[in-house]
Scaffold this motif. Structure first.
Motif, PDB file in Angstrom:
ATOM      1  N   LEU A 192      13.941  98.480  40.657  1.00 40.37           N
ATOM      2  CA  LEU A 192      14.520 100.048  41.193  1.00 40.37           C
ATOM      3  C   LEU A 192      15.045 100.443  39.524  1.00 40.37           C
ATOM      4  O   LEU A 192      15.233  99.445  38.548  1.00 40.37           O
ATOM      5  CB  LEU A 192      16.224  99.672  42.165  1.00 40.37           C
ATOM      6  CG  LEU A 192      16.676 100.946  41.945  1.00 40.37           C
ATOM      7  CD1 LEU A 192      16.017 101.946  42.986  1.00 40.37           C
ATOM      8  CD2 LEU A 192      17.724 101.072  43.012  1.00 40.37           C
ATOM      9  N   HIS A 193      14.394 101.138  39.656  1.00 38.89           N
ATOM     10  CA  HIS A 193      14.553 101.948  37.236  1.00 38.89           C
ATOM     11  C   HIS A 193      13.874 101.013  37.070  1.00 38.89           C
ATOM     12  O   HIS A 193      13.863 101.784  35.747  1.00 38.89           O
ATOM     13  CB  HIS A 193      15.708 102.378  37.466  1.00 38.89           C
ATOM     14  CG  HIS A 193      16.594 102.870  37.893  1.00 38.89           C
ATOM     15  ND1 HIS A 193      16.545 103.749  38.675  1.00 38.89           N
ATOM     16  CD2 HIS A 193      17.956 102.846  38.031  1.00 38.89           C
ATOM     17  CE1 HIS A 193      17.949 104.515  39.751  1.00 38.89           C
ATOM     18  NE2 HIS A 193      18.676 103.310  38.601  1.00 38.89           N
ATOM     19  N   GLY A 194      12.531 100.113  37.482  1.00 34.97           N
ATOM     20  CA  GLY A 194      11.345  99.309  36.805  1.00 34.97           C
ATOM     21  C   GLY A 194      12.311  97.949  36.960  1.00 34.97           C
ATOM     22  O   GLY A 194      11.417  97.524  36.384  1.00 34.97           O
ATOM     23  N   HIS A 195      13.027  98.154  36.889  1.00 33.66           N
ATOM     24  CA  HIS A 195      14.047  96.370  36.824  1.00 33.66           C
ATOM     25  C   HIS A 195      14.296  95.815  38.531  1.00 33.66           C
ATOM     26  O   HIS A 195      15.206  96.275  39.005  1.00 33.66           O
ATOM     27  CB  HIS A 195      15.768  97.070  36.265  1.00 33.66           C
ATOM     28  CG  HIS A 195      14.404  97.207  35.087  1.00 33.66           C
ATOM     29  ND1 HIS A 195      13.954  96.413  33.513  1.00 33.66           N
ATOM     30  CD2 HIS A 195      15.111  98.543  33.942  1.00 33.66           C
ATOM     31  CE1 HIS A 195      14.377  97.391  32.566  1.00 33.66           C
ATOM     32  NE2 HIS A 195      14.699  98.623  33.092  1.00 33.66           N
ATOM     33  N   PRO A 196      13.676  94.783  38.542  1.00 37.73           N
ATOM     34  CA  PRO A 196      13.648  93.475  39.487  1.00 37.73           C
ATOM     35  C   PRO A 196      15.603  93.036  39.536  1.00 37.73           C
ATOM     36  O   PRO A 196      16.288  92.702  40.788  1.00 37.73           O
ATOM     37  CB  PRO A 196      13.301  93.027  39.471  1.00 37.73           C
ATOM     38  CG  PRO A 196      12.674  92.234  38.155  1.00 37.73           C
ATOM     39  CD  PRO A 196      12.828  93.982  37.795  1.00 37.73           C
ATOM     40  N   GLU A 197      16.247  93.564  38.422  1.00 33.58           N
ATOM     41  CA  GLU A 197      17.560  92.501  38.514  1.00 33.58           C
ATOM     42  C   GLU A 197      18.901  93.934  38.945  1.00 33.58           C
ATOM     43  O   GLU A 197      19.780  93.779  39.401  1.00 33.58           O
ATOM     44  CB  GLU A 197      18.094  91.944  36.997  1.00 33.58           C
ATOM     45  CG  GLU A 197      18.071  93.645  35.860  1.00 33.58           C
ATOM     46  CD  GLU A 197      16.466  93.290  35.187  1.00 33.58           C
ATOM     47  OE1 GLU A 197      16.726  94.194  34.281  1.00 33.58           O
ATOM     48  OE2 GLU A 197      16.045  93.090  36.257  1.00 33.58           O
TER      49      GLU A 197
END
Length: 375
Positions: A94-99
């Motif tokens: 989400l927003h390019g970040h898996p965290e």
């Protein structure tokens, strides 16, 4: 007094008015996305458990007559025959970040093992790069082309994934009778890229005597209904299964019990609400397919993002409050007092008229001449 009684009744049970408005949200709350693989089970593993014979289906209760209950458990079957997270989700963010994503896995009877992606953060921009980006993998032999798009097959015939978009607090359920009102569904094939825009519609209601609701932001009505339904079925049969969570009974270990359990579980037309209240606050998502194109690889690529910052809000507001009550009370009392003053003036006027009427003869007698003048 009658008017005052009516005001008190309206204050206790006020009429409800509905207002629509459009709001520009600076922070957008993304929905949860539940992903279920199709086919749901590994055929070779099912055959190891004496299931999935030729022209058969585990939905048929007779199929379970040969299940090796003495040597295996239902938990063993669901652990081994369903697809794990590493076999389904290759990349996600989400927003390019898996965290920014929390992944929860759940077992189901019809869909095997599904994965729900929960957003941990909100978004400030309605763009593809700010939304969901999910890369799903399949076996190399699963690449099936574009048969469904050409009308050559149904969803169940084409390998791919079931995509369910729903509110974060409302978990997805196989019971479509209960949850289809709040879920949005799409199917993505193997070898396909799917781009989806979403809009949010928020509903804020008020609890009334005729239609009570709960304002707890973590409350899930459909989770409450499913929990009660599972508990009722399991207690009736005397056992449960891996896809019926939180019941507190052992898993079924013989064919007769499992047959009864499956038969009762698949009765999705049960509209019993089990006393579960409605939620006062609900968010529904509408989706629009922007692009669906083939890709030449055994993968599926999914994009989900907001089309704008504008959110539709529907709010229920009481049509009568304490200020309106005071206003009506003052008006009623003023009208009542006004009538009393007018009535008092009329009574005084009549009283004065009576006095004057009695006083006239006396005045006339006093004006009579008493002496006669002699000529």
């Amino acid at each position: 007094m009658y008017q005052l009684y009516g005001c008190i009744i309206k204050l206790r049970h006020p009429p409800v008015s509905t207002h629509y408005r459009f709001v520009i949200n600076e922070t957008l709350s993304y929905p949860a996305v539940t992903i279920c693989r199709n086919p749901s089970y590994k055929t070779s593993v099912l055959q190891d458990f004496n299931l999935a014979k030729k022209n058969s289906n585990i939905l048929f209760t007779s199929e379970w007559a040969n299940f090796p209950f003495k040597n295996a458990t239902l938990q063993d079957l669901w652990d081994k025959a369903t697809y794990s997270q590493s076999e389904v989700l290759q990349l996600y963010g989400l927003h390019g970040h898996p965290e920014n994503v929390e992944v929860r896995r759940f077992y189901y009877f019809l869909y095997g093992q599904c994965f729900t992606l929960i957003p941990r953060v909100g978004s400030t921009m309605p763009w593809p790069n700010s939304g969901w980006s999910i890369l799903l993998q399949h076996d190399k032999g699963d690449h099936s082309g574009s048969g469904r798009r050409l009308g050559l097959a149904t969803d169940s015939d084409v390998n791919g994934y079931h995509i369910f978009i729903h509110e974060v607090r409302e978990p997805w359920s196989e019971n479509d009778v209960q949850t289809h009102y709040i879920m949005q569904y799409q199917y993505i094939e193997v070898g396909e890229e799917l781009e989806i825009k979403i809009n949010a519609e928020e509903y804020n209601g008020i609890s009334t005597e005729k239609r009570p609701c709960l304002r707890d932001i973590n409350y899930s009505r459909y989770k409450c209904i499913e929990s009660h339904r599972w508990t009722n079925i399991s207690k009736k049969v005397g056992c449960t299964a891996p896809w019926m969570r939180g019941v507190g009974l052992p898993h079924c270990n013989n064919y007769d019990q499992l047959k009864d359990l499956i038969t009762n579980y698949l009765k999705f037309d049960d509209k019993n609400e089990w006393g579960c209240s409605m939620s006062c606050n609900t968010t529904a998502y509408k989706l629009f397919v922007v692009k669906r194109i083939p890709i030449d690889m055994p993968l599926s690529h999914l994009y989900i993002y907001f089309s704008s910052k504008m959110v539709t809000k529907m709010e229920e507001l009481p049509g009568y409050d304490f200020n309106a009550f005071l206003s009506d009370l003052g008006g009623s009392l003023g009208f009542f007092l006004g009538l009393s003053v007018i009535g008092t003036i009329g009574i005084i006027e009549k009283f004065l008229r009576i006095i004057f009427c009695y006083a006239k003869p006396s005045l006339a007698e006093t004006k009579k001449p008493t002496d006669v003048v002699d000529k």
